[in-house]
Design a protein around this motif. Structure first.
Motif, PDB file in Angstrom:
ATOM      1  N   ASP A 174     -35.441 -26.928  28.077  1.00  0.00           N
ATOM      2  CA  ASP A 174     -35.301 -27.817  26.924  1.00  0.00           C
ATOM      3  C   ASP A 174     -33.875 -27.655  26.412  1.00  0.00           C
ATOM      4  O   ASP A 174     -32.992 -27.229  27.159  1.00  0.00           O
ATOM      5  CB  ASP A 174     -36.372 -27.534  25.867  1.00  0.00           C
ATOM      6  N   ALA A 175     -33.661 -27.989  25.148  1.00  0.00           N
ATOM      7  CA  ALA A 175     -32.298 -27.926  24.606  1.00  0.00           C
ATOM      8  C   ALA A 175     -31.934 -26.544  24.086  1.00  0.00           C
ATOM      9  O   ALA A 175     -30.800 -26.324  23.652  1.00  0.00           O
ATOM     10  CB  ALA A 175     -32.139 -28.961  23.488  1.00  0.00           C
ATOM     11  N   GLN A 176     -32.864 -25.611  24.127  1.00  0.00           N
ATOM     12  CA  GLN A 176     -32.614 -24.259  23.622  1.00  0.00           C
ATOM     13  C   GLN A 176     -32.068 -23.373  24.739  1.00  0.00           C
ATOM     14  O   GLN A 176     -32.813 -22.902  25.594  1.00  0.00           O
ATOM     15  CB  GLN A 176     -33.902 -23.649  23.058  1.00  0.00           C
ATOM     16  N   ASP A 177     -30.774 -23.167  24.734  1.00  0.00           N
ATOM     17  CA  ASP A 177     -30.084 -22.291  25.676  1.00  0.00           C
ATOM     18  C   ASP A 177     -30.492 -22.540  27.120  1.00  0.00           C
ATOM     19  O   ASP A 177     -30.937 -21.621  27.821  1.00  0.00           O
ATOM     20  CB  ASP A 177     -30.329 -20.825  25.302  1.00  0.00           C
ATOM     21  N   PRO A 178     -30.341 -23.763  27.602  1.00  0.00           N
ATOM     22  CA  PRO A 178     -30.722 -24.021  28.995  1.00  0.00           C
ATOM     23  C   PRO A 178     -29.881 -23.238  29.991  1.00  0.00           C
ATOM     24  O   PRO A 178     -30.355 -22.908  31.083  1.00  0.00           O
ATOM     25  CB  PRO A 178     -30.513 -25.531  29.147  1.00  0.00           C
ATOM     26  N   GLU A 179     -28.640 -22.927  29.624  1.00  0.00           N
ATOM     27  CA  GLU A 179     -27.778 -22.173  30.542  1.00  0.00           C
ATOM     28  C   GLU A 179     -28.412 -20.841  30.922  1.00  0.00           C
ATOM     29  O   GLU A 179     -28.423 -20.458  32.093  1.00  0.00           O
ATOM     30  CB  GLU A 179     -26.396 -21.925  29.929  1.00  0.00           C
ATOM     31  N   ALA A 180     -28.939 -20.117  29.938  1.00  0.00           N
ATOM     32  CA  ALA A 180     -29.517 -18.800  30.215  1.00  0.00           C
ATOM     33  C   ALA A 180     -30.713 -18.921  31.145  1.00  0.00           C
ATOM     34  O   ALA A 180     -30.908 -18.087  32.044  1.00  0.00           O
ATOM     35  CB  ALA A 180     -29.919 -18.119  28.910  1.00  0.00           C
TER      36      ALA A 180
END
Length: 329
Positions: free
Chosen positions: A152-158
């Motif tokens: 989702d939009a919550q820290d997708p990179e991690a």
């Protein structure tokens, strides 16, 4: 010869929660349809999807709208005039394909002049969780050739980084399920490329994708919620590099074939997807999967119990159902 039509709701429990950007699913609610003629029965299944304004009740009501016509012999080509594209039409269309195959003695593959379905690479899905948990889930299937990463939009990179580190050799599809916005998509282009992501699926809401016209992504972007039927393709081709064909969106195998063939003519990449469902939904989709660059048909693998004779996963390769399961003489 008159036909019989039966339709019912079935609730299929999942073996574990399925988490995406829209929420958590613990069971799959499907409609199952059977069309009988002369002692022969064709089966179809579909998943009503709230994202498209559908419910089990509305889908069953749509089936009832078509009951009289189906009973009097209406065929697949008649369905678009009876029902809109969606779950109910999908279930009926697939049941009619199955019935025709059994009555004619020809398989669906033979009817569409295609090879019989065989083993193919199909994505295994890593649902949204904390990065460490997603890494553990990815490590457990790191041998698979293709993984799909829900974010989702919550820290997708991690989350993406955690999966990539745990499964360094797998091809990756990243699926935000419309949860990103333009800023996130643009900002993450270099990162997605650095993580060797192969496909980014429907990152922004379907009604907010106009800005993709002229955008040149580092990773191909695949339309999912934005594309339903072949008539959508002229618009989609201006905004996306690939399309995800799902029979529940298109209204069955008939329209899915038109959509897939039309996408190919326009030079678009092709993906076959599914809802969380049983193998009865997956069997017809295998005929689109055979044409596709990416396949994501792991819906039945989330169930506590699939239908007897259904598809089988072997290390990220999906084996077709047993002979006679669907679409065979």
């Amino acid at each position: 010869m008159p036909r019989t039509l039966q339709a019912r709701h079935e609730r299929l429990e999942l073996s574990r929660p399925f988490r995406i950007a829209r929420g958590v699913k613990t069971a799959a609610d499907v409609i199952a349809v059977e069309i009988g003629q002369g002692g022969v029965v064709g089966r179809g299944e579909a998943v009503p999807y709230p994202r498209y304004g559908e419910s089990v009740a509305s889908a069953l009501a749509d089936v009832e709208r078509a009951r009289a016509a189906i009973g009097q012999g209406a065929g697949r080509s008649d369905l678009p005039s009876l029902l809109p594209a969606g779950a109910a039409r999908n279930a009926l269309d697939c049941a009619l394909w199955d019935l025709e195959a059994r009555l004619s003695g020809r398989s669906v593959a033979g009817m569409i002049d295609a090879p019989e379905p065989g083993p193919l690479v199909s994505a295994l899905t890593i649902g949204i969780d904390e990065p460490d948990a997603m890494a553990r889930a990815a490590a457990a299937v790191a041998h698979a050739p293709l993984l799909k990463v829900k974010v989702d939009a919550q820290d997708p990179e991690a989350r993406i980084r955690a999966v990539r580190q745990a499964a360094p050799d797998a091809d990756l599809i990243v699926d935000p399920n419309e949860s990103w916005n333009r800023e996130i998509v643009e900002r993450l282009q270099p990162f997605l490329a650095s993580q060797s992501v192969d496909l980014l699926e429907q990152p922004v809401p379907a009604d907010e994708d106009e800005w993709l016209e002229g955008f040149r992504p580092a990773v191909p972007i695949c339309a999912d919620e934005s594309v339903h039927v072949a008539a959508d393709l002229p618009r989609i081709a201006r905004r996306y590099q690939a399309v995800n064909v799902k029979l529940d969106k298109s209204g069955g195998l008939s329209e899915a074939l038109a959509l897939a063939r039309g996408a190919r003519r326009l030079g678009l990449g092709l993906m076959t997807g599914c809802m969380v469902s049983s193998s009865l939904s997956i069997a017809p989709a295998l005929h689109i999967a055979a044409m596709s660059d990416f396949v994501d048909l792991d819906g039945p693998l989330w169930l506590s119990r699939d239908r007897d004779g259904g598809v089988v996963d072997q290390g990220g390769y999906l084996l077709p159902p047993a002979d006679g399961f669907w679409g065979m003489a």
